[in-house]
Design a protein around this motif. Structure first.
Motif, PDB file in Angstrom:
ATOM      1  N   SER A   1      -1.700 -13.752  28.321  1.00 36.16           N
ATOM      2  CA  SER A   1      -1.559 -12.019  28.456  1.00 36.16           C
ATOM      3  C   SER A   1      -1.295 -11.483  27.181  1.00 36.16           C
ATOM      4  O   SER A   1      -0.554 -11.966  26.214  1.00 36.16           O
ATOM      5  CB  SER A   1      -0.349 -11.691  29.305  1.00 36.16           C
ATOM      6  OG  SER A   1      -0.430 -10.474  29.714  1.00 36.16           O
ATOM      7  N   PHE A   2      -1.634 -10.141  26.944  1.00 32.13           N
ATOM      8  CA  PHE A   2      -1.393  -9.517  25.563  1.00 32.13           C
ATOM      9  C   PHE A   2      -1.340  -8.120  26.016  1.00 32.13           C
ATOM     10  O   PHE A   2      -1.680  -7.426  26.944  1.00 32.13           O
ATOM     11  CB  PHE A   2      -2.308  -9.631  24.607  1.00 32.13           C
ATOM     12  CG  PHE A   2      -3.677  -9.228  25.088  1.00 32.13           C
ATOM     13  CD1 PHE A   2      -4.215  -7.976  24.526  1.00 32.13           C
ATOM     14  CD2 PHE A   2      -4.737  -9.719  25.769  1.00 32.13           C
ATOM     15  CE1 PHE A   2      -5.495  -7.328  24.781  1.00 32.13           C
ATOM     16  CE2 PHE A   2      -5.777  -9.244  26.272  1.00 32.13           C
ATOM     17  CZ  PHE A   2      -6.276  -7.935  25.708  1.00 32.13           C
ATOM     18  N   ALA A   3      -0.661  -7.272  24.939  1.00 32.60           N
ATOM     19  CA  ALA A   3      -0.424  -5.847  24.874  1.00 32.60           C
ATOM     20  C   ALA A   3      -0.741  -5.484  23.585  1.00 32.60           C
ATOM     21  O   ALA A   3      -0.348  -5.843  22.573  1.00 32.60           O
ATOM     22  CB  ALA A   3       0.844  -5.531  25.507  1.00 32.60           C
ATOM     23  N   THR A   4      -0.939  -4.195  23.448  1.00 34.22           N
ATOM     24  CA  THR A   4      -1.063  -3.581  22.188  1.00 34.22           C
ATOM     25  C   THR A   4       0.037  -3.244  21.437  1.00 34.22           C
ATOM     26  O   THR A   4       1.023  -2.964  22.299  1.00 34.22           O
ATOM     27  CB  THR A   4      -2.391  -2.293  22.248  1.00 34.22           C
ATOM     28  OG1 THR A   4      -2.160  -1.824  20.947  1.00 34.22           O
ATOM     29  CG2 THR A   4      -1.502  -1.113  23.155  1.00 34.22           C
ATOM     30  N   THR A   5       0.336  -3.392  20.274  1.00 34.70           N
ATOM     31  CA  THR A   5       1.384  -2.725  19.388  1.00 34.70           C
ATOM     32  C   THR A   5       1.094  -1.766  18.541  1.00 34.70           C
ATOM     33  O   THR A   5       1.648  -1.068  17.898  1.00 34.70           O
ATOM     34  CB  THR A   5       2.152  -3.813  18.680  1.00 34.70           C
ATOM     35  OG1 THR A   5       1.228  -4.487  17.933  1.00 34.70           O
ATOM     36  CG2 THR A   5       2.715  -4.870  19.587  1.00 34.70           C
ATOM     37  N   ASN A   6      -0.142  -1.082  18.856  1.00 37.37           N
ATOM     38  CA  ASN A   6      -0.605   0.115  18.201  1.00 37.37           C
ATOM     39  C   ASN A   6       0.295   1.434  18.810  1.00 37.37           C
ATOM     40  O   ASN A   6       0.434   1.367  19.962  1.00 37.37           O
ATOM     41  CB  ASN A   6      -2.290   0.351  18.185  1.00 37.37           C
ATOM     42  CG  ASN A   6      -2.935  -0.592  17.278  1.00 37.37           C
ATOM     43  OD1 ASN A   6      -2.318  -0.877  16.043  1.00 37.37           O
ATOM     44  ND2 ASN A   6      -4.126  -0.846  17.610  1.00 37.37           N
TER      45      ASN A   6
END
Length: 146
Positions: A137-142
Motif C-alpha cells: 500500500s502507498f500514499a502520496t506525500t506531495n
C-alpha cells in the motif's frame, strides 16, 4: 534504490533477510521504472494484495497484473525508492517501510510531474525461499493542490 542503514545489534540472519528484501525491492523498482508488468507481477506471492489510493484492492496475481497493466498504459515512472526500515517479524514474514521520490509522465499529455510517496510492504518467503511482496500500500506525500 537507496538501501537502509544497518541497525545496530542486527544479527547475521536478520542482516541476510534485510539484504535479500532490499534486493527484491531494487528489482521491483527497476520493473516499475521499465513499465514491465510481467516483472512486477513476479515480485508478488500468488495471493498478494495491492492497495492503491482511490482504487479497490487488487487481490491475487491476475488482479495485480491488470492493475499494473492499467497503470503502465496511463503513466510511466522515473522514481527511486529509499528503504526506511526492514523489520523481520517471523522467519517467513517482514514489513518494510519505504519512501519514493521522482517523476511520473502522463502518457496522454506527455506531462512530467513530481511524484513522492511513502509505502508499506509486507514481504513473505515463498515456497522457493524467495522474499516476495504479500501486501503493498502507498500514499502520496506531495502537498495537496491549492
Amino acid at each position: 534504490m537507496k538501501p537502509s542503514i544497518r541497525p545496530s545489534g542486527e544479527d547475521a540472519a536478520a542482516s541476510s533477510a534485510r539484504l535479500e528484501i532490499e534486493k527484491a525491492l531494487a528489482q521491483y523498482e527497476a520493473a516499475l521504472n521499465a513499465s514491465d508488468t510481467m516483472a512486477v507481477a513476479k515480485m508478488f506471492v500468488a495471493d498478494a494484495v495491492f492497495m492503491a489510493p482511490n482504487n479497490p484492492s487488487a487481490i491475487g496475481l491476475d488482479a495485480i497484473w491488470k492493475a499494473y497493466d492499467g497503470i503502465f498504459q496511463t503513466i510511466t515512472f522515473d522514481t527511486e525508492l529509499t528503504v526506511e526500515e526492514v523489520v523481520q517479524t517471523a522467519p517467513e514474514w517482514a514489513f518494510v517501510r519505504t519512501s519514493s521520490k521522482g517523476f511520473v509522465t502522463v502518457k496522454a499529455t506527455e506531462q512530467r510531474v513530481p511524484d513522492a510517496n511513502h509505502e508499506l510492504f509486507i514481504f513473505q518467503r515463498d515456497a522457493s525461499n524467495q522474499w516476495k511482496i504479500a501486501r503493498y500500500s502507498f500514499a502520496t506525500t506531495n502537498p495537496l493542490p491549492h
